[in-house]
Structures are given as structure tokens and as C-alpha cells.
Design a protein around this motif. Structure first.
Motif, PDB file in Angstrom:
ATOM      1  N   GLY A  27       0.732  -1.190  -0.099  1.00 27.30           N
ATOM      2  CA  GLY A  27      -0.119   0.101  -0.011  1.00 27.30           C
ATOM      3  C   GLY A  27       0.955   1.303  -0.193  1.00 27.30           C
ATOM      4  O   GLY A  27       1.919   1.125   0.004  1.00 27.30           O
ATOM      5  N   PRO A  28       0.247   2.252   0.017  1.00 25.88           N
ATOM      6  CA  PRO A  28       0.870   3.559   0.035  1.00 25.88           C
ATOM      7  C   PRO A  28       1.516   4.000   1.090  1.00 25.88           C
ATOM      8  O   PRO A  28       2.740   4.758   0.973  1.00 25.88           O
ATOM      9  N   ALA A  29       1.472   3.400   2.316  1.00 20.23           N
ATOM     10  CA  ALA A  29       2.396   3.636   3.493  1.00 20.23           C
ATOM     11  C   ALA A  29       2.502   2.440   4.033  1.00 20.23           C
ATOM     12  O   ALA A  29       2.610   2.456   5.428  1.00 20.23           O
ATOM     13  N   GLN A  43      -0.976   8.856   7.526  1.00 21.81           N
ATOM     14  CA  GLN A  43      -0.505   7.569   6.549  1.00 21.81           C
ATOM     15  C   GLN A  43      -1.408   6.366   6.965  1.00 21.81           C
ATOM     16  O   GLN A  43      -1.439   5.667   6.086  1.00 21.81           O
ATOM     17  N   MET A  44      -1.494   6.338   8.193  1.00 16.27           N
ATOM     18  CA  MET A  44      -2.342   5.249   8.708  1.00 16.27           C
ATOM     19  C   MET A  44      -3.609   5.178   7.905  1.00 16.27           C
ATOM     20  O   MET A  44      -4.040   4.020   7.576  1.00 16.27           O
ATOM     21  N   HIS A  45      -4.445   6.286   7.849  1.00 13.42           N
ATOM     22  CA  HIS A  45      -5.358   6.581   7.475  1.00 13.42           C
ATOM     23  C   HIS A  45      -5.559   6.135   5.814  1.00 13.42           C
ATOM     24  O   HIS A  45      -6.306   5.322   5.326  1.00 13.42           O
ATOM     25  N   LYS A  46      -4.206   6.610   5.093  1.00 18.78           N
ATOM     26  CA  LYS A  46      -4.050   6.296   3.902  1.00 18.78           C
ATOM     27  C   LYS A  46      -4.129   4.780   3.624  1.00 18.78           C
ATOM     28  O   LYS A  46      -4.720   4.246   2.717  1.00 18.78           O
ATOM     29  N   GLU A  47      -3.387   4.264   4.452  1.00 18.39           N
ATOM     30  CA  GLU A  47      -3.092   2.681   4.470  1.00 18.39           C
ATOM     31  C   GLU A  47      -4.544   2.066   4.686  1.00 18.39           C
ATOM     32  O   GLU A  47      -4.686   0.942   3.836  1.00 18.39           O
ATOM     33  N   SER A  48      -5.251   2.444   5.567  1.00 18.74           N
ATOM     34  CA  SER A  48      -6.577   1.836   5.961  1.00 18.74           C
ATOM     35  C   SER A  48      -7.497   2.045   4.699  1.00 18.74           C
ATOM     36  O   SER A  48      -8.046   0.980   4.334  1.00 18.74           O
ATOM     37  N   LYS A  49      -7.513   3.069   4.019  1.00 16.17           N
ATOM     38  CA  LYS A  49      -8.201   3.211   2.853  1.00 16.17           C
ATOM     39  C   LYS A  49      -7.926   2.337   1.658  1.00 16.17           C
ATOM     40  O   LYS A  49      -8.653   1.477   1.123  1.00 16.17           O
ATOM     41  N   ALA A  52      -8.910  -0.990   2.472  1.00 15.22           N
ATOM     42  CA  ALA A  52     -10.296  -1.314   2.521  1.00 15.22           C
ATOM     43  C   ALA A  52     -11.001  -1.529   0.958  1.00 15.22           C
ATOM     44  O   ALA A  52     -12.130  -1.908   0.745  1.00 15.22           O
ATOM     45  N   ASP A  53     -10.053  -1.326   0.009  1.00 15.77           N
ATOM     46  CA  ASP A  53     -10.332  -1.138  -1.373  1.00 15.77           C
ATOM     47  C   ASP A  53     -10.527  -2.659  -1.943  1.00 15.77           C
ATOM     48  O   ASP A  53     -11.003  -2.711  -2.994  1.00 15.77           O
ATOM     49  N   SER A  54      -9.947  -3.473  -1.023  1.00 15.02           N
ATOM     50  CA  SER A  54     -10.069  -5.011  -1.577  1.00 15.02           C
ATOM     51  C   SER A  54      -9.896  -5.927  -0.303  1.00 15.02           C
ATOM     52  O   SER A  54      -8.868  -5.773   0.474  1.00 15.02           O
ATOM     53  N   ARG A  57      -6.688  -7.490   0.730  1.00 10.03           N
ATOM     54  CA  ARG A  57      -5.557  -6.980   1.195  1.00 10.03           C
ATOM     55  C   ARG A  57      -5.462  -7.204   2.665  1.00 10.03           C
ATOM     56  O   ARG A  57      -4.723  -6.970   3.307  1.00 10.03           O
ATOM     57  N   ALA A  58      -6.777  -7.391   3.274  1.00  9.71           N
ATOM     58  CA  ALA A  58      -6.909  -7.589   4.495  1.00  9.71           C
ATOM     59  C   ALA A  58      -5.937  -8.361   5.285  1.00  9.71           C
ATOM     60  O   ALA A  58      -5.631  -8.272   6.474  1.00  9.71           O
ATOM     61  N   LYS A  59      -5.481  -9.522   4.713  1.00 11.04           N
ATOM     62  CA  LYS A  59      -4.489 -10.471   5.128  1.00 11.04           C
ATOM     63  C   LYS A  59      -3.128  -9.721   4.993  1.00 11.04           C
ATOM     64  O   LYS A  59      -2.207 -10.433   5.899  1.00 11.04           O
ATOM     65  N   ASN A  60      -2.849  -8.565   4.618  1.00 13.49           N
ATOM     66  CA  ASN A  60      -1.509  -8.201   4.441  1.00 13.49           C
ATOM     67  C   ASN A  60      -1.026  -7.472   5.741  1.00 13.49           C
ATOM     68  O   ASN A  60      -2.089  -7.047   6.428  1.00 13.49           O
ATOM     69  N   MET A  61       0.290  -7.842   6.131  1.00 17.47           N
ATOM     70  CA  MET A  61       0.519  -7.295   7.533  1.00 17.47           C
ATOM     71  C   MET A  61       0.362  -5.861   7.568  1.00 17.47           C
ATOM     72  O   MET A  61       0.176  -5.494   8.771  1.00 17.47           O
ATOM     73  N   SER A  62       0.745  -4.933   6.559  1.00 12.53           N
ATOM     74  CA  SER A  62       0.607  -3.626   6.733  1.00 12.53           C
ATOM     75  C   SER A  62      -0.780  -3.292   7.062  1.00 12.53           C
ATOM     76  O   SER A  62      -1.003  -2.296   7.883  1.00 12.53           O
ATOM     77  N   CYS A  63      -1.695  -3.830   6.322  1.00 20.15           N
ATOM     78  CA  CYS A  63      -3.330  -3.541   6.654  1.00 20.15           C
ATOM     79  C   CYS A  63      -3.510  -3.924   8.192  1.00 20.15           C
ATOM     80  O   CYS A  63      -4.365  -3.368   8.810  1.00 20.15           O
ATOM     81  N   LYS A  64      -3.121  -5.091   8.416  1.00 22.73           N
ATOM     82  CA  LYS A  64      -3.235  -5.522   9.827  1.00 22.73           C
ATOM     83  C   LYS A  64      -2.718  -4.552  11.155  1.00 22.73           C
ATOM     84  O   LYS A  64      -3.683  -4.159  11.644  1.00 22.73           O
ATOM     85  N   ASN A  65      -1.812  -4.065  10.800  1.00 21.35           N
ATOM     86  CA  ASN A  65      -1.051  -3.106  11.538  1.00 21.35           C
ATOM     87  C   ASN A  65      -1.597  -1.728  11.483  1.00 21.35           C
ATOM     88  O   ASN A  65      -1.789  -1.259  12.669  1.00 21.35           O
ATOM     89  N   ALA A  66      -2.138  -1.351  10.371  1.00 23.27           N
ATOM     90  CA  ALA A  66      -2.783  -0.023  10.110  1.00 23.27           C
ATOM     91  C   ALA A  66      -4.151  -0.165  10.995  1.00 23.27           C
ATOM     92  O   ALA A  66      -4.385   0.947  11.575  1.00 23.27           O
ATOM     93  N   ALA A  67      -4.839  -1.357  10.795  1.00 20.62           N
ATOM     94  CA  ALA A  67      -6.013  -1.536  11.409  1.00 20.62           C
ATOM     95  C   ALA A  67      -6.030  -1.470  12.736  1.00 20.62           C
ATOM     96  O   ALA A  67      -6.896  -0.898  13.692  1.00 20.62           O
TER      97      ALA A  67
END
Length: 90
Positions: A27-29, A43-49, A52-54, A57-67
Motif C-alpha cells: 500500500g501507499p504507506a 499515513q495510517m488513514h491512507k493505508e487503511s483506505k 479497504a479497497d480490496s 488486502r486485509a491479510k496483508n501485514m501492513s493492513c493488519k498493523n494499520a487496522a
């Protein structure tokens, strides 16, 4: 120094510098810890957005950390505000 050697060194150094950047699937961040996202909430909000687009992506570690950082942000921000107020009052 020979110009070919210099060009090779520049390429290696550029590659090393970029290796710290997030990967295309992060993702972007992406590529950061929960703590980093708490300290960089825009950047957390950008990553979370982006996450959320796919659904995949929820399984991605960056997405888990941002969430997780998003879940902790309210208490983190409240604590920082309390610390700031206590400092101002002292």
C-alpha cells in the motif's frame, strides 16, 4: 575511478536506499509497525483506505498493523492530549 564502476556503485546504493520503501503489495504507506502508524496517523488513514479497497488486502501485514493502530488511536491520542495538558499546567 572508472565511470563504469561509479555507475555500478550508484545503482547498488540506490537499490539499497529503496529497499527500505514499502513493497508494491504494502500500500501507499505500508511496511510499518503499529507504533509507527500511531505516530503517523495521516499515513495510517491512507493505508487503511487502500486496504479497504480490496478484501484480499486485509491479510496483508501492513493492513493488519494499520487496522490495529486505528483501533488504538483514540486511546493513544487521549493519552498524548492528557500528557500535553499536564505539561502545560505544570
Amino acid at each position: 575511478m572508472n565511470s563504469g564502476l561509479v555507475a555500478g556503485l550508484v545503482s547498488v546504493l540506490a537499490g539499497l536506499a529503496l529497499s527500505g520503501c514499502s513493497g508494491i503489495d504494502d500500500g501507499p504507506a505500508g511496511g510499518h509497525t503499529v507504533n509507527w502508524y500511531l505516530h503517523h496517523q495521516e499515513q495510517m488513514h491512507k493505508e487503511s483506505k487502500w486496504c479497504a479497497d480490496s478484501a484480499a488486502r486485509a491479510k496483508n501485514m501492513s493492513c493488519k498493523n494499520a487496522a490495529k493502530a486505528g483501533n488504538e488511536a483514540l486511546s493513544y491520542n487521549a493519552k498524548k492530549t492528557a500528557q500535553s495538558l499536564a505539561h502545560d499546567l505544570s
